[in-house]
Design an enzyme around this catalytic site. Structure first.
Site, PDB file in Angstrom:
ATOM      1  N   GLY A 201       9.126  -8.418  -8.928  1.00 46.41           N
ATOM      2  CA  GLY A 201       8.319  -7.212  -8.844  1.00 46.41           C
ATOM      3  C   GLY A 201       7.275  -7.366  -7.744  1.00 46.41           C
ATOM      4  CD1 TRP A 202       8.263  -4.427  -4.248  1.00 42.73           C
ATOM      5  CD2 TRP A 202       6.789  -5.207  -2.769  1.00 42.73           C
ATOM      6  NE1 TRP A 202       8.891  -4.470  -3.025  1.00 42.73           N
ATOM      7  CE2 TRP A 202       7.999  -4.942  -2.086  1.00 42.73           C
ATOM      8  CE3 TRP A 202       5.721  -5.702  -2.025  1.00 42.73           C
ATOM      9  CZ2 TRP A 202       8.171  -5.168  -0.733  1.00 42.73           C
ATOM     10  CZ3 TRP A 202       5.889  -5.919  -0.667  1.00 42.73           C
ATOM     11  CH2 TRP A 202       7.099  -5.656  -0.036  1.00 42.73           C
ATOM     12  CD  GLN A 223       2.600  -5.739  -0.150  1.00 43.95           C
ATOM     13  OE1 GLN A 223       1.403  -5.765   0.151  1.00 43.95           O
ATOM     14  NE2 GLN A 223       3.156  -4.681  -0.708  1.00 43.95           N
ATOM     15  NE  ARG A 459     -13.658   5.127   0.133  1.00 44.17           N
ATOM     16  CZ  ARG A 459     -12.586   5.911   0.274  1.00 44.17           C
ATOM     17  NH1 ARG A 459     -11.478   5.451   0.863  1.00 44.17           N
ATOM     18  NH2 ARG A 459     -12.619   7.156  -0.143  1.00 44.17           N
ATOM     19  CB  ALA A 460     -11.604   1.934  -5.955  1.00 46.02           C
ATOM     20  CG  ASP A 461      -5.976   2.176  -3.871  1.00 40.70           C
ATOM     21  OD1 ASP A 461      -5.087   2.527  -4.660  1.00 40.70           O
ATOM     22  OD2 ASP A 461      -6.252   0.983  -3.669  1.00 40.70           O
ATOM     23  CD  GLU A 492      -6.136  -3.785   0.194  1.00 39.50           C
ATOM     24  OE1 GLU A 492      -4.962  -3.734   0.567  1.00 39.50           O
ATOM     25  OE2 GLU A 492      -6.481  -3.830  -1.003  1.00 39.50           O
ATOM     26  CD  GLU A 514      -2.629  -1.499   1.214  1.00 33.81           C
ATOM     27  OE1 GLU A 514      -3.205  -0.556   0.629  1.00 33.81           O
ATOM     28  OE2 GLU A 514      -1.671  -2.114   0.733  1.00 33.81           O
ATOM     29  CE1 TYR A 517      -3.113   2.756   0.899  1.00 34.72           C
ATOM     30  CE2 TYR A 517      -3.313   3.369  -1.408  1.00 34.72           C
ATOM     31  CZ  TYR A 517      -2.935   2.452  -0.440  1.00 34.72           C
ATOM     32  OH  TYR A 517      -2.361   1.274  -0.816  1.00 34.72           O
TER      33      TYR A 517
END
Length: 623
Positions: A201-202, A223, A459-461, A492, A514, A517
């Site tokens: 699982g990722w 990753q 920073r929460a996504d 992120e 990242e 988003y």
């Protein structure tokens, strides 16, 4: 943290590495991570904290456990079934408790423990041995799986398995450690194999240091990962960016970019391992503060007790309690105590904690969390030699803070006795339904000669009160001091630059990032006075003349709108600003990233695309 679909299928351990790479690219397009994880029903949690405490024997007196009610101290003479009951109840409470307030530390006195005891490590849980070396405290198995996010039995995604850690123990069998960022696996001895995933699982980790694994490490679907100063039999698995630094010669897997996703750095430039709690029959409790090693490889243990490490008696620490202490009481206590031990819990602060003495050690237990309530910083340090901060989560509060942690001022060198930061995690948003958490910047490093060892700046996504105008935060980390060395820097989703590096002669080994988003429209995300599309993740200041970055991975998922990021990294044109092995990946959503560094490197414009630059310096790709 990147979100994934529940539809991702089970992967068998027998899949070969080549198939895993291909499967990784396909799964990267899998879409959104489930935002409504399974919660245990109230009736399933049968024991309160008081009940769990009651399971412990009467020797959990203040002499055996001076660390408070959220810390559990066991000895090898304790009945195995009672130890297992406590561990299982903590796992039930914490397995899916991603944004809960509970924090726990579980400590084991030196000795050999019954093989029936299984060490499970949920959210905000730290499990540690109290010996001088890992082999002083032995167990049969350690297990962290990733089954809590869905009812689908084939979903083993570990992409949200954050905020937990283990250290200083020996595990005689195999270990499953399916985790992502904000985790630590330190100073461990694993006789069997170590699996960094749950049936493929990722996962998006991660960090392992000062550890010996007798057989195989299988990274599976991870990753990216940093393995530092460790020793292992063989390595299996690769994906986008796996970095090895200072490992025992001959251990690192063969091959490198572009054919393989492995980056190997022969020696760690400078490091001292994280301080750790220890119990000595003659001395009682203390904290071992390890010595500085330079240009080193392999683990710090076993080593002769030659007096290089420093034993700090527990009496020299102020033992803080989140139900009792404020910033004022902690600061008052630090006038008579050089060191600070933050026991598990959330400390709501109306002022910053001030660390002002040279050689001060701040050690968090059980992911101890500092939360500013009045727009203040959580912590500030003086510009003094040998300050250490380790094992703390900094969590933005309801009023915007300029920063959560600031380290020193750029005044004087600390080459001989560097400032050290280990396992520090930062969060803006996600945890509170009562307010929008905000901070301009999470971490500012002003001092020279800082060593950073495992950061996640987020920073929460997902979670509560998450959105472009809700959990506002511009930049994750800013480095102003010279000769800063950061290992495993993960940043992120901030609304502008993720990382700004203005100090000279800096070193960054393993970077993961990242981009945000939730950019609402291109004009709101243009840099350089609106002239350049998007913000690079990593900005090296235009006046910097010496910098080294190795093993960097920067990813995009423009979820909400068609957004362009012109480049993933911006660096000045200078012959000694050098980047080795950097990749960009478009995870999903709308395109994309046009260049890797400045105006060099290929675009990633469809899901699963990966672009690579192997060496870059003096404003160009080196042939």
């Amino acid at each position: 943290m990147q979100k994934r679909s529940e539809r991702a299928g089970k992967r068998k351990k027998a899949l070969c590495a080549a198939v895993m790479i291909f499967a990784g690219i396909l799964l990267a397009a899998g879409g959104l991570l489930h935002q409504n994880p399974i919660r245990h029903k109230e009736g399933e949690i049968t024991m309160s904290d008081a009940d769990i405490n009651a399971q412990r024997k009467t020797e959990t007196t203040k002499e055996r456990n001076p660390f408070g009610k959220r810390t559990y101290v066991f000895g090898p003479e304790d009945q195995p079934d009672k130890v297992s009951t406590v561990l299982e109840e903590l796992w039930k409470k914490q397995e899916a408790n991603q944004f809960g307030d509970e924090r726990y530390a579980v400590l084991f006195l030196p000795g050999e423990y019954d093989e029936s005891i299984v060490l499970k490590t949920g959210f905000y849980t730290q499990i540690s041995g109290l010996g001088k070396q890992p082999t002083d405290t032995g167990f049969g198995s350690l297990y962290v799986n990733a089954r809590w996010m869905s009812n689908d039995p084939s979903n083993h995604m570990a992409l949200c398995n954050f905020w937990r850690g283990v250290e200083n123990m020996q595990i005689h069998g195999d270990v499953t450690w399916a985790v992502s960022q904000a985790t630590f696996f330190r100073k461990m001895a694993v006789d069997g194999s170590l699996y960094l995933h749950d049936e493929y699982g990722w996962a998006s980790g991660g960090f392992l240091a000062d550890t010996r694994v007798g057989r195989m490490i299988d990274s599976g679907s991870q990753q990216q990962w940093l393995t530092r100063n460790s020793e292992f039999g063989t390595w299996m698995g690769e994906n986008w960016n796996l970095v090895f630094m200072g490992d025992q010669p001959g251990c690192d897997p063969q091959g490198t970019w572009p054919g393989r996703a492995y980056t190997s750095v022969e020696k760690t430039p400078v490091i001292a391992e994280k301080p750790y709690l220890c119990y000595d029959k003659a001395k009682g409790y203390g904290v071992v503060n390890p010595h500085i090693r330079r240009d080193c490889s392999g683990t710090s243990w076993p080593a002769a007790d030659d007096g290089q490490d420093t034993w700090i008696p527990l009496e020299e620490f102020y033992i803080a309690d989140p139900e009792r202490d404020t910033a004022a009481s902690i600061n008052a206590a630090l006038t008579s105590h050089r060191h600070l031990l933050l026991t598990p819990g959330i400390y709501e602060l109306e002022d910053s904690i001030k660390i002002e003495r040279a050689g001060s050690v701040v050690l968090g237990m059980g992911l101890a969390t500092l939360r500013p309530m009045e727009g203040n910083p959580c912590m500030e340090t003086a510009d003094e030699d040998g300050i250490v901060i380790a094992g703390v989560l900094f969590d933005a509060g309801p009023k915007k803070s300029a920063y959560l942690l600031q380290v020193g001022e750029k005044k004087k060198p600390h080459r001989e006795d560097p400032i050290r930061l280990h396992d520090l995690f930062f969060r803006v948003g996600g945890a509170s339904a009562a307010y929008d958490a905000k901070a301009d910047t999470c971490l500012i490093l002003q001092s020279n000669d800082v060593i950073g060892d495992n950061f996640w700046v987020w920073r929460a996504d997902h979670g509560d009160n998450v959105g472009w105008e809700k959990n506002e935060a511009k930049t994750g980390i800013r480095i102003e001091g010279d000769r800063t060395c950061l290992y495993a820097l993960m940043v992120e989703h901030f609304s502008k630059y993720q990382t700004v590096w203005n100090g000279e002669d800096g070193v960054c080994v393993m970077y993961q990032s990242e981009m945000p988003y939730d950019v609402p429209a291109q004009p709101q995300w243009n840099s350089h006075d609106g002239k350049v599309c998007g913000y690079a993740s990593f900005l090296v200041g235009e006046d910097v003349r010496t910098f080294s970055g190795t093993g960097l991975g920067i990813y995009s998922y423009h979820r909400d709108e068609v957004i362009e990021a012109y480049s993933a990294m911006e660096v000045p044109k200078a012959k000694d600003v050098r980047i080795h092995n950097i990749c960009t990946v478009m995870l999903d959503g709308n395109p994309g990233i046009t260049h890797v560094i400045n105006d060099a490197g290929e675009a990633v414009m469809k899901r699963g695309d990966r672009a690579v630059i192997i060496d870059y310096a003096d404003g160009r790709i080196l042939k």
